[in-house]
Structures are given as C-alpha cells and as structure tokens.
Design an enzyme around this catalytic site. Structure first.
Site, mmCIF file in Angstrom:
data_model
loop_
_atom_site.group_PDB
_atom_site.id
_atom_site.type_symbol
_atom_site.label_atom_id
_atom_site.label_comp_id
_atom_site.label_asym_id
_atom_site.label_seq_id
_atom_site.Cartn_x
_atom_site.Cartn_y
_atom_site.Cartn_z
ATOM 1 N N ASP A 240 -9.188 -4.358 -1.043
ATOM 2 C CA ASP A 240 -7.765 -4.167 -0.802
ATOM 3 C C ASP A 240 -7.539 -4.526 0.664
ATOM 4 O O ASP A 240 -8.461 -4.512 1.480
ATOM 5 C CB ASP A 240 -7.307 -2.744 -1.130
ATOM 6 C CG ASP A 240 -5.782 -2.686 -1.329
ATOM 7 O OD1 ASP A 240 -5.097 -3.674 -0.969
ATOM 8 O OD2 ASP A 240 -5.270 -1.668 -1.823
HETATM 9 C C1 BGC Z 1 -1.982 -2.904 -1.786
HETATM 10 C C2 BGC Z 1 -2.477 -3.882 -2.817
HETATM 11 C C3 BGC Z 1 -1.868 -5.238 -2.555
HETATM 12 C C4 BGC Z 1 -2.246 -5.675 -1.146
HETATM 13 C C5 BGC Z 1 -1.697 -7.036 -0.759
HETATM 14 C C6 BGC Z 1 -2.158 -3.406 -0.365
HETATM 15 O O1 BGC Z 1 -1.437 -2.614 0.525
HETATM 16 O O2 BGC Z 1 -2.657 -1.669 -1.932
HETATM 17 O O3 BGC Z 1 -2.148 -3.432 -4.097
HETATM 18 O O4 BGC Z 1 -2.297 -6.166 -3.505
HETATM 19 O O5 BGC Z 1 -1.713 -4.730 -0.224
HETATM 20 O O6 BGC Z 1 -0.331 -6.979 -0.591
#
Ligand code: BGC
Length: 849
Positions: A240
């Site tokens: 993530d």
């Molecule tokens: C989120 C993810 C997301 C990523 C990219 C993170 O803050 O938890 O679900 O895909 O950002 O935007």
C-alpha cells in the site's frame, strides 16, 4: 443464479511476448532493485533495452481515477461503492461491473486496477466501510471473485486489497492487529483465498497495518507461506502507498513492488541488503520475475502507460451502472397508509412534491479518499426528480426544495461555478514552481476545478515531486451577503490573502496536524471576512510541500451563516406538498480513508429533521445516503413520528439519482438486501468492546479482534441482540410466498436444497433465498449460523420459480487450530433457509459423515 464456494483452479492464459528469462538476465542487481520500486506515484520503471515496459496502476475500486493531478482527473465511469455492490447479492452483475472497469482501465492506459477492497465490515463506523462489500466473508468472496474475473478478462490485473485486516482507519499505518488463526482463516483471509484460488487474481496489495506483530508488507507467513505456497498465487504483491518500511524483511517476505516513488525502501537500500547477505540475489530475481509475468499478462508491451487517458461516456454503460444501483437499493421499511404502502409513489396522482435534505441538491454518490474519482457529471436527486415529474413533464408536479439542515464537517469546498480564474474561466489557476520557495519561476500552469486541490498523482512534467510550491489565484463569488468564514486545511506551509490582505499565515507550519488528508493535513484554520452576494473576493494563495510529508494537498472552504429558519422552512414545505422525499446522510468528508467515524449518528440535526418532516407529512420517503450504517431511531414504531418508508442505496455511483427516482416511482423494484447489519445503537455491534487500539508505554497501538469469529450477524445471533435491520433484510414491491424447502440431492460431496417460490399480488417480486449452516454438535464453538449460499431472482405475479441452494462439503469446514488445517467435523448440522439473518423460514437437519 446460485453462488457458492467453488474449487475451480487458477486461470491460466497465454499472454504477451516478453522474454522473461532474457529480460531478467540482462538486468544488473542495481537495475533489479530499482525495478521493484515505483518510478512515479502510479508507474513502475521501464527498462527499454531489456524489453521491459512501464506498468501503470490506478485506483480503484469504484472507477479508474487515472493520473488525477491537482484535484482534477480524467472523468470516468463511477460504479456504485462496494457496500452498494454488496447489497446486490449478485455475483453475475459483479462480473459485468468488473468487466466495465477492466475496459475503463484500458481507456485510462492503466494495466493494474487497485481493487477490489475485500476487507470486512468489522464495525459499522469504519472509515472505508463504504468501499468494502459486507460483514460476511462468503458474500464478499463470491462478489469479489466475479469482479476479479470481469476486470482480468480485459488483460488488466487487479490488486485484491488490503491483505489483511485493514478493517479500521484508526492508526492505520501502524496499528498491530492481534487476531487468532481461526478467525483470520474463517473470516478475514477468506475473500483473499477465494479471489486467488477461484478467480486466479494476478495481484494483491499488502495492508498498512501489522498482523500479530509484523507489518503486513514484511510478513513472510502471509505473503509467501499462505499466499504463494498454500494458495498457489503466482502474481505480484504491491505495497500500500508508503506502507513498506524496511528492505530486508519486505524482500524476504515476497513484496514485489514498493509504491509510490520516490523510492525510499527498495532501490539502493535493497542492493545494500543483498551485499550484506540479508537478501539473496535469487530472491530479488524472483520478485522481478513476478513483475515481468505481470507485464506479460497485461500486455504492457502492446499498450503504453503513457497513452493519453480517454473519457468514454457510453449509454450502455450508464444503463449497467444504473441497473447495479437499483439492484443495490435496499427498501428497509414500507408501511401502508389507508391500506396502500407509501412506496412506490404514483406519479399520475402527484401535484406537488417537497424535496428535502442536505444531500438532495449535492451529488453524494461516492465516499472520500483513494476510491473517489471525477465522474462525468453531478446529477442530484432534485435534478432527477424535477426532470421526471416536474413542471413541463406529463406529471407536471410543482417541486420545492429545502435543505432543512447543514451537515458540513469543515467549511464547504467551493464548486467550480463559484470560482473564476484571472482569465475569466471557471476554476482556480495553479502555477507550479520547482523547490519549496513559492516566489520562484513558474514551470507549469494548470486549472483546479474546485477549491480542493490534491497533488497526489504524477507530478506534471518538469516538476520535482520531492519538493515544489504553487501559487493559486482566482476569485470566489459568494451567493450571500454578510460574514463569510474561510477555512484552510493544508499538508504544507501556506499563506492566503483575500482582496490583498493576508487572512491566514502558516508559513512556519505551526498548525497542529489532524486526521485530514490521511493524517498529513493541519487542523482547519479559519478567518472571517464580510462579503456581498455576487461581488467576487480575490484570492491569492501560496503553498508548498512540507519537508516530511508523503501526501500533498490543500483545501479552502467558504461558509456563510446558517439561516435561522432553515428547518422550519423544510417542515412547512413538506406539510404543503402531496408527498415529501427527504434525503439524509453523510458525505465524502464524514466517510473516508484516514479515520473512522466516532458515532453512528447522522451528522448535524438530521434526526430531528426526519422526525419533524414525517410528522408534517406521513407520505414521506426517507432516503439514507450514507456509505455505512447510521442510527435510525425514527424508523421503528408505527407512530406518527416514525418514518413509514425508508430506503438506502448507500453511495450508489454516477447513476445514484436516476436509480433512486426509478425506485421511488416504481419504475424499478428495489433489488437489494443488506450486506451488513444495521444495529439499534453503536454499542450493540460485536466488536464494540474491542474497536479502538490499546497502547504500550512507547505509544504503539494494538487492536485486539476480541470478538473473534463473531463478526456482524454471527455476533448479534450469539448474544441474542436484535438489530434494527438485520443482515440480509430488504423488501420488494412485489410479494412472494415460499413453499417447503426440500433436499433434492444429497451425496458425500454436496447437498442441494430447492425452495419453490410463487409470485403473489400484482407486481413482480425480487427474492433472495439465503442458505446458512448451523452446526448442532460441533466439538468447538461455532457461530450460531454462517451464510454459505443464496439464490436471487425475480418472480412474476402468478408465476413460480425454484430457488436452488447448493451446499458443497467444503462449506462445512472450519479451521482447526490444533492441526493448523481445515477440517469438516462429522455430525449434525442444520441448513437454515432464510429471508434475512432474523427471518428464518425453515431448518433442515442433515448429517455430515
Ligand atoms: C489506499 C489504497 C490505495 C492507495 C493508492 C492508499 O492510501 O489505502 O487503497 O490504492 O492509497 O491511492
């Protein structure tokens, strides 16, 4: 259609022309360690000489956001939020939605869609509850499996996320989730297992949190032992965003890609780990190999990450998203007045309609955070109802609107229509400067469509993402006279002038940090100016990235004083109309990534508003427009202060307004069933006593999943607590009568139950026959019942259908902690045939050998 656990193997497809062995052999150690880290916010590195193309990823999961720099973005399809899709109980529909999103990903030149989100509704107040399908692992698994198949049918990879137990936003980047093995296996891992084993998911995203003391991105037990060795996963794992902390454990765990750029953990630090002997080069090779397999699967050599993003607004796709929104609309209550149910309204008899509520004139069809995107347009309930039955239509009803209350969490962001750039065009003008000094030379110019500016995306060409500044200019045109509160939330230093006077100066970043912008934002700083309606206020804002931050954004809001008679006007409008439609709820600022709600109550004075409106006009439909359960203490008793008709479609995506009108007027039957329990009060939910972390002396938070297996209805059942609206509940406009359920086949491998269902009354009925199992003499504790299969269909008046429920042997399994394996306990079970978790129609006794 019938959904049940399936044991289908991995999807094997023949893809692409990248010569993986040759490409790998041509890379140096340093190249390989670079390839496993992102090059931008969304892309991996390309090595053209080795024939390795860049791979572009995009959020996800309710549409494809694309690059989306500066608060803008390429408009795209916005499908219903996960919880609305959860309410459809329709895996085949999820296949269609997944396929649409696969196509959308291609239009946005993305190879990887960052979704689906298969975390579970552990509490009703999770900041991302709206993004996830359900509190039930099997419902989540069945829906996500088809979504994945749909997306991947376009040679676009998914990342099933967040692996695992990212079920709260409280301290989400650090919190240590403590969960026992059996609960982990039977509940939280189950949707991941299904998407990997049954749908052959090509990608997984590791979660931010720790699992039993280890960051998920560093967890070899998860990323290698369970995912790859046990489930046979042959895809890639991406971190993530900013969720990986140390090269050695991450690489050894099997984390393929660190995202986003600039590289902080892999790259040179991974080279150093190899040189110190902590990570073998063979392990780095295997991480790279998975990325090359990904490039091959998504044919990244045939379609470039740098192709322009396209917006395609296709009527057939609108129809699909509208059908999905209707299918996920749950009619919670529909009492009669003089023998006739309040809903559907009969358009032919209406002469006046009062549309009430803060969410009826603003499009609140998606939650906040990474799941949000720029839709093709913003249709509101008021627009849709006016176009369908308002003046000039065949109904020609008079439509009045009153907001009744305000529910803003912060000062409201200004829409495009109230912003004017110095050149007279709508929006705000942004000048980008390299480095953090905002007096420097302009390198790039852009337009911001609103006063919410997120710099989270690829930095425009020529701008260094590690440190830049902006000058933002334009004017705000107020529509009221008098005092106006201007509020700013920022991740970095800023200074704002209005009409040439500085009103807030935080150049030293002295404002405390808050929950805004995933914890990187300041508290909201406010100042008051006096304005005249229609007279523009000139705005001049200088802003820079902070030295520490990973996330860069700012928002400016404008709030005029609340009129004292706001609620009284709404009550008077409702009393004067034939019918009232009140749309209450939350919005993308109350429900978003970054924090959980602290209460289940509707924000502001909305409960009071509902009570007064239904007392003023009993023919009122209450629409709850929130992405997760809210307190509805006006929805119980049949007294004249209770709402007689209540429905919700949560956050239903781009066609939310049209689909709601379809249901209100009876052009469509509300097809949804609750994918999550709506409790009477927050304290009733099973995880309540365990829903915030405890901290040690160093401040490290641990979140104990103390309710164990008793998530959602399993917990209400076990403690005999009646919910307000049960899991699986939902009414139809039609009526159906269920005959006796009969076991029609029984073998060692599978049991089939059939339930005859007859359409009675004058309208077609949507039916969802639910099949749970209950272990009678299990050798260990089991939830009182567990959903395993269901059948959803429409039965016409006078016709009959047969629901088919299949219970393969595998649905009786439980995780055995002693042997660390699945077991099916021989013994007595009940197959529980139900219309919801509390509306049980029949119990059939079976013996499993
Ligand atoms: C989120 C993810 C997301 C990523 C990219 C993170 O803050 O938890 O679900 O895909 O950002 O935007």
């Amino acid at each position: 259609m019938t959904a049940a656990l399936s044991d289908a193997g991995l999807i094997c497809q023949d893809h692409g022309v990248i010569d993986i062995d040759a490409a790998l052999a041509s890379l140096s150690l340093s190249d390989k360690c670079r390839l496993v880290a992102g090059r931008t916010t969304w892309e991996t590195c390309a090595f053209p000489e080795a024939g390795i193309p860049a791979i572009k990823m995009s959020d996800g999961p309710t549409g494809i956001r694309g690059e989306g720099h500066g608060g803008g973005g390429t408009p795209g399809v916005a499908v219903p939020a996960g919880i609305t899709l959860g309410a459809t109980w329709d895996p085949a529909l999820l296949r269609e939605i997944g396929s649409l999103l696969g196509l959308e990903a291609r239009r946005k030149s993305a190879h990887v869609l960052l979704g689906p989100n298969v975390n579970l509704h552990r509490t009703p107040v999770g900041g991302r509850t709206f993004e996830c399908y359900s509190e039930d692992p099997e419902l989540t698994a069945a829906l996500a499996t088809e979504y994945v198949r749909g997306v991947q049918s376009h040679d676009v990879a998914v990342t099933v996320k967040h692996f695992v137990c990212n079920d709260t936003e409280i301290e989400r980047m650090t919190v240590n989730v403590q969960v026992d093995d059996r609960t982990l296996r039977e509940l939280y891992l189950r949707p991941f297992e299904a998407t990997v084993r049954d749908a052959g998911a090509w990608g997984v995203m590791s979660a931010y949190n720790q699992l039993n003391g280890e960051f998920c991105a560093h967890h070899r037990g998860l990323l290698t032992d369970i995912l790859r060795t046990e489930w046979g996963f042959d895809g890639f794992v991406v971190s993530d965003w900013f969720g990986v902390h140390d090269a050695t454990p991450a690489a050894n765990a099997g984390l393929n890609i660190e995202m986003p750029a600039p590289v902080r953990v892999y790259g040179d630090k991974l080279v150093a780990s190899v040189e110190r002997g902590e990570v073998t080069e063979a392990q780095v090779d295997s991480l790279v190999r998975d990325i090359l397999v990904l490039a091959q699967r998504v044919r990244a050599d045939e379609r470039s990450a740098h192709d322009p993003e396209e917006s395609v607004d296709d009527p057939a796709e609108r129809a699909l998203t509208r059908r999905a929104a209707v299918s996920g609309t749950v009619l919670l209550r529909n009492e009669s007045i003089d023998g006739t149910p309040v809903l559907p309204f009969d358009a032919a008899t209406l002469t006046s309609v009062a549309v009430i509520g803060p969410n009826a004139t603003i499009d609140r069809s998606m939650g906040g955070g990474s799941a949000s995107l720029v839709p093709f347009g913003h249709r509101t309930l008021l627009d849709a109802i006016t176009d369908r039955i308002g003046p000039g239509t065949s109904t020609n009803a008079a439509i009045t609107f009153e907001a009744g209350v305000r529910i803003d969490r912060l000062t409201p962001v200004a829409p495009r229509r109230q912003l004017v750039q110095p050149n007279g065009e709508p929006g705000l003008h942004i000048e980008y400067i390299n480095g953090r000094d905002w007096t420097g030379d302009t390198v790039v110019e852009q337009t911001a469509p609103s006063s919410m500016v997120r710099f989270f995306g690829s930095t425009p060409a020529g701008i260094d993402p590690r440190g830049f500044a902006t000058r933002i200019t334009g004017s705000f045109v107020p529509d009221t006279d008098g005092p106006l509160v201007i509020g700013v939330v920022s991740t970095g230093p800023f200074i704002i002038d209005i009409d040439g006077t500085t009103i807030i100066d935080d150049t030293q970043m002295e404002l405390p940090r808050s929950e805004e912008f995933f914890g990187y934002g300041s508290v909201e700083a406010t100042a008051t100016v006096v304005c005249t309606a229609g007279v523009p206020l000139e705005l001049n804002l200088r802003w820079a990235t902070s030295e520490k931050n990973g996330f860069a954004a700012l928002r400016v809001g404008f709030r005029s004083p609340e009129p004292a008679d706001l609620m009284d006007r709404a009550v008077a409008a409702a009393a004067a109309a034939d019918i009232a439609i009140i749309m209450v709820g939350t919005n993308d600022e109350w429900e978003t990534e970054g924090f959980d709600r602290t209460t289940m109550d509707l924000p502001g004075r909305q409960n009071e508003l509902v009570r007064r409106i239904v007392a003023a006009n009993p023919r009122t439909a209450v629409i709850v427009n929130a992405g997760s359960p809210v307190t509805m203490d006006w929805a119980d008793a049949a007294d004249d202060r209770s709402a007689r008709a209540v429905l919700t479609s949560f956050f239903a995506g781009q066609e939310q307004a049209e689909s709601l009108v379809d249901v209100l007027l009876g052009d469509a039957d509300p097809g949804g069933r609750l994918p999550t329990t709506i409790p009477v009060r927050l304290a009733d939910h099973p995880a309540y006593l365990h829903h915030r972390p405890d901290h040690d002396s160093a401040g490290n938070g641990t979140q104990v999943y103390g309710e164990g297996l008793f998530i959602g209805y399993r917990g209400y059942d076990a403690r005999d607590i009646a919910p307000r609206f049960a899991f699986g509940h939902g009414l139809s406009y039609g009526s159906a009568s269920w005959g006796d359920a009969v076991i029609t086949s029984e073998s060692a491998d599978s049991i089939t139950v059939e339930v005859p269902v007859a359409g009675i009354g004058s309208r077609a009925a949507t039916v969802v026959v639910q099949g749970y199992i209950a272990a009678i003499d299990a050798p260990c504790i089991r939830p009182p019942k567990e959903l395993k299969t269901w059948d959803k269909f429409v039965v016409e008046p006078g016709a009959s259908e047969t629901a088919q429920l299949k219970f393969p042997r595998s649905v009786f399994r439980r995780w055995d902690t002693a042997t660390s394996d699945w077991v099916v306990d021989a013994g007595e079970y009940e197959l529980v045939i139900a219309a919801s978790a509390t509306d049980i129609r029949q119990r059939l006794r079976v013996t499993i050998k």
